[in-house]
Design a protein around this motif. Structure first.
Motif: not given
Ligand code: SAM
Length: 232
Positions: A5, A23, A25, A46-48, A74-75, A91-93
């Motif tokens: 992916r 995001g 990760d 990354e937000v976390v 954030d974003g 990606c991945g959200m």
């Molecule tokens: N992008 C990677 C992938 O596709 O494998 C990681 C996907 S992971 C499931 C989603 C990531 O998005 C998480 O680490 C989460 O903390 C981050 N995330 C969620 N909302 C976000 C935001 N508003 N800003 C930045 N990161 C965010």
């Protein structure tokens, strides 16, 4: 080694982009693209805290501190004007979350409108395409792939001089995926029909007036079946 992916997402990022991966990760995507020498500048947002620390570790481990900046934000707040970002990957959200990130970035002008967007929603592609359409984006490429029994869509968009008005149907199925109608696309939508049929069976047993919902779902099933049988 990137997942299939993320590798496909990486292929859709233009050579020598200045990339913001939101995001991120573990920052796997920007790290892989810089190691491939496809890019030499990226921001990983990354937000976390946990994933942010993981991203920093991954970048450092690969000796890429000069090329990849990891930011806790954030974003699209992870993007600064001086970064001169030309491509954004999210990606991945869920598609709704990706849409909300784009909307916030649009409003606070972290998104300039001239970046190439490479988006990989896990679900909720329609609201994301709705947002792209309203904001004058053209969908220039799309892909659909299967990995570990999950089907993923990738949407590539940018703003062009001429605005494209996508129909409801194109926004649901994807204008390019609809044209390609790959076997994975067919399988995805066969699954969507099954899901809706299950819901219909449950609604038939439910109490109260379900007529409006039933009609809506029946309409969707007819539309999907039309697309699957290539009648449209
Ligand atoms: N992008 C990677 C992938 O596709 O494998 C990681 C996907 S992971 C499931 C989603 C990531 O998005 C998480 O680490 C989460 O903390 C981050 N995330 C969620 N909302 C976000 C935001 N508003 N800003 C930045 N990161 C965010």
């Amino acid at each position: 080694q990137l997942s299939k992916r993320l590798a496909r997402v990486g292929e859709l990022v233009p050579e020598q982009s200045r990339l913001a991966d939101i995001g991120s990760d573990h920052a796997y995507l920007p790290v892989a693209l810089v190691l491939q020498k496809k890019l030499d500048f990226a921001v990983a947002g990354e937000v976390v805290n946990g994933p942010f620390e993981a991203a920093k570790k991954q970048v450092k481990k690969n000796g890429l501190n000069d090329q990849i900046t990891v930011r806790l934000a954030d974003g699209l707040d992870a993007v600064e004007e001086t970064d001169k970002i030309t491509a954004v990957t999210i990606c991945g959200m869920g598609g709704v979350l990706i849409r909300d990130i784009l909307e916030a970035g649009w409003k606070n002008q972290r998104l300039q409108g001239n970046e190439r967007l490479v988006l990989q929603p896990n679900i909720g592609e329609k609201p994301l395409r709705d947002w792209l359409t309203v904001h004058g984006y053209t969908i220039i490429d799309e892909d659909i792939l299967e990995e570990n029994n999950k089907i993923y869509e990738i949407i590539v968009a940018c703003r062009q001089e001429v605005r494209v008005a996508y129909s409801e149907k194109e926004r649901l199925f994807g204008p390019i995926l609809l044209k390609k109608r790959s076997s994975i696309f067919q399988r995805k939508w066969q699954g969507e029909v099954k899901q809706r049929e299950t819901i219909l069976a449950q609604l038939a047993k439910a109490s109260g007036d379900q007529q409006a919902r039933i009609q809506q779902i029946e309409k969707e099933i007819t539309e999907i079946k039309e697309v699957l049988s290539n009648e449209s």
